[in-house]
Design a protein around this motif. Sequence first.
Motif, PDB file in Angstrom:
ATOM      1  N   LEU A   5       0.826  -1.205   0.000  1.00 21.87           N
ATOM      2  CA  LEU A   5       0.000   0.000   0.000  1.00 21.87           C
ATOM      3  C   LEU A   5       0.860   1.255   0.000  1.00 21.87           C
ATOM      4  O   LEU A   5       0.514   2.251  -0.628  1.00 21.87           O
ATOM      5  N   ILE A  11      -2.622   2.715  -5.791  1.00 26.24           N
ATOM      6  CA  ILE A  11      -3.652   2.191  -4.895  1.00 26.24           C
ATOM      7  C   ILE A  11      -4.133   3.325  -4.003  1.00 26.24           C
ATOM      8  O   ILE A  11      -3.385   3.858  -3.189  1.00 26.24           O
ATOM      9  N   GLN A  13      -7.464   3.176  -2.445  1.00 28.54           N
ATOM     10  CA  GLN A  13      -8.319   2.593  -1.424  1.00 28.54           C
ATOM     11  C   GLN A  13      -8.148   1.084  -1.440  1.00 28.54           C
ATOM     12  O   GLN A  13      -7.782   0.500  -2.462  1.00 28.54           O
ATOM     13  N   ALA A  14      -8.433   0.454  -0.315  1.00 30.55           N
ATOM     14  CA  ALA A  14      -8.386  -1.007  -0.247  1.00 30.55           C
ATOM     15  C   ALA A  14      -9.413  -1.477   0.783  1.00 30.55           C
ATOM     16  O   ALA A  14      -9.761  -0.733   1.703  1.00 30.55           O
ATOM     17  N   GLU A  15      -9.908  -2.695   0.578  1.00 30.74           N
ATOM     18  CA  GLU A  15     -10.881  -3.280   1.500  1.00 30.74           C
ATOM     19  C   GLU A  15     -10.455  -4.700   1.827  1.00 30.74           C
ATOM     20  O   GLU A  15     -10.030  -5.452   0.954  1.00 30.74           O
ATOM     21  N   TRP A  16     -10.572  -5.052   3.094  1.00 30.63           N
ATOM     22  CA  TRP A  16     -10.291  -6.403   3.553  1.00 30.63           C
ATOM     23  C   TRP A  16     -11.493  -6.827   4.383  1.00 30.63           C
ATOM     24  O   TRP A  16     -11.903  -6.115   5.282  1.00 30.63           O
TER      25      TRP A  16
END
Length: 199
Positions: A5, A11, A13-16
Amino acid sequence: MPDLLADDRSIRQAEWKTRTHDRAPGLEEALRAAGFAPDEPESVMLGAASALIGTEPPAGVTVRQLTHPEDIRAALDMQDSVFGGTPRAERMLSAILEQRAREEPVEVWAAEVDGRIVSAGRIDLVPGTEFAGIWGGATLADYRGRGIYRALTSARVRSAMSRGVRWIHSDSTEDSRPILERAGLVKVTETVPWMWQRA
């Protein structure tokens, strides 16, 4: 993950997603340390696709599949206005167009009143299986309680069933969970979306 990241500036935004049935000691602490923040829990729903079909749009409502990028972007903007929080339309549009370019089975559907998108959602077929996921269902507050979301879901599922889908799964907010339960889908676990955004 933190290095990826930090190093890849593309990148944004990111979602887990964590699942309540998983045993993963230390995972939540690691996500927080990496800058992720938990969102509201969602119900993971599962059931027969046939349970979700049969609802027609109310009078004055048109339900259709969206194929043009500008229409898809309008639907995603509407969803952002419903869900609040960090806007995701631009990121989601890029992801959907990339899926379509790879000929992956993703469809975006919308319900319209007088040409205005009032409800929208995706359906993603899982290649090599009889499953599809319904995602992103959102309806403007002034148009809820009229059966529009049920009709939108019915149209999405009918399309998937024409391509061999028998089973539907969904990560549902508390707005859509009761609708899916009344149709016969069952809550099998919960999931928590953890979101990260570049400062």
